[in-house]
Design a protein around this motif. Structure first.
Motif: not given
Length: 376
Positions: A86-95
């Motif tokens: 989940x954090x990886x998903x949000x990290x990818x969206x943020x980047x």
């Protein structure tokens, strides 16, 4: 049609840093500091750096989002995979959102800001928002791994990503609140000495120094010091825990991955934050101001800022492709899209790297619930 309503001696990078023209006079000769070399360097360097980071980050993070989407659809449950995913998903969206702002600022330095005041404020907010969010999501990933390995938090609880959604929402809201100042003061202005419009933060003369120093200190702590301390503590504890449960080979691989995660983060953001701190000390009068120092800060902050932005292009490699399960999902997705022959090499690579073990949890770089292979 130009939106410029004011002419300013201030100009700045995409993130809102004011160039040294805020101090336009050299104390030795009481003459304005020459900005010609700085303008030339920025015009040549910034567009290339921004476009390169944009392309790499766009490809890498879209790939991560596609793999995560495929993985989630195969589980048929929004709460079916781990907190790290989940954090990886949000990290990818943020980047990805951060990368999407870079072409606008590249155009600004190739020509001028041509997109209007509203786009200026939105681009500035997205830039600042996702710089903050990106590093905080990295800290969340390391903390989740710390809980999984060092304290062996219950797996069934951790696999429910709904628990992570609340944490992600809090991060987005807090970081959005930090960008209110950026949105309020950002404007389209005319560069001093040049007929060129730029999108920048323009403070009133009365509050200029206090706000600039305050924002730089908040950025330093929230965007570098705090995430770095969390990562260092969590990864050191993780490695100590693995030393008691892993083989020598697994410990070496774990150490290499841990060191790479921390070193890339430090190399990406430490030089930029060090120069920002130097600029704050200069504004406070701790360091003597001069045109030479201003030129060094202007060019140095631009270069080191680009190094920091490059981190959003490296995250898919550091937190995605090194994960066994991620590579397996990527190979399957590639096979489905391009066919067997088109992905034969990729599938073989994924299987050869992951044939000896089959993790069942997260597919990120710290992907297994098993402590003997989490960081492998």
């Amino acid at each position: 049609m130009k939106n410029t309503t004011t002419t300013t001696e201030l100009y700045e990078y995409a993130d809102g840093y004011n160039y040294s023209s805020y101090y336009p006079y050299d104390k030795d000769d009481a003459a304005p500091c020459s900005l010609r070399d700085t303008w030339t360097f920025v015009s040549n360097f910034a567009p290339l750096a921004y476009i390169l980071v944009f392309i790499l980050a766009l490809v890498g993070n879209i790939l991560v989002l596609c793999v995560i989407r495929r993985y989630r659809q195969s589980r048929h449950n929004l709460c079916s995979f781990s907190l790290t995913d989940t954090f990886l998903l949000h990290l990818a969206i943020s980047d990805l959102l951060l990368a999407m702002t870079l072409p606008f600022f590249a155009v600004q330095w190739i020509n001028e800001w041509i997109f209007g005041l509203f786009a200026c404020k939105i681009a500035g907010v997205l830039f600042s928002l996702n710089v903050y969010c990106g590093v905080l999501f990295l800290a969340c990933i390391s903390f989740d791994r710390y809980l999984a390995i060092v304290h062996a938090v219950n797996i069934s609880w951790r696999r429910k990503s709904c628990h992570a959604q609340l944490a992600c929402a809090v991060i987005w809201i807090v970081c959005l609140g930090l960008t209110v100042v950026d949105m309020h003061y950002r404007d389209v202005v005319l560069l001093y000495g040049r007929n060129q419009q730029v999108c920048q933060v323009v403070f009133s003369q009365e509050s200029s120094q206090q706000w600039q120093i305050g924002m730089q200190l908040v950025s330093l702590f929230l965007g570098f010091v705090f995430p770095l301390l969390v990562m260092l503590y969590c990864y050191i504890c993780i490695f100590k825990a693995l030393c008691h449960t892993s083989t020598r080979r697994q410990k070496r691989r774990s150490l290499r991955l841990i060191v790479s995660l921390v070193v890339v983060f430090v190399v990406s953001w430490a030089p930029y934050n060090a120069l920002r701190m130097t600029d704050s000390l200069k504004k406070l009068g701790v360091i003597v101001n001069s045109c030479g120092l201003n030129n060094v800060l202007d060019m140095g902050i631009l270069v080191t800022e680009s190094m920091g932005l490059a981190h959003c292009a490296l995250n898919p490699l550091l937190y995605g492709l090194v994960g066994i399960k991620f590579r397996r999902e990527l190979a399957q997705m590639c096979k489905a899209v391009l066919g067997l022959q088109g992905c034969l090499g990729l599938a073989g690579w994924a299987q050869s790297r992951g044939s000896t073990r089959r993790p069942t949890g997260s597919f990120s770089s710290v992907d297994s619930e098993n402590t003997s292979s989490v960081m492998a």
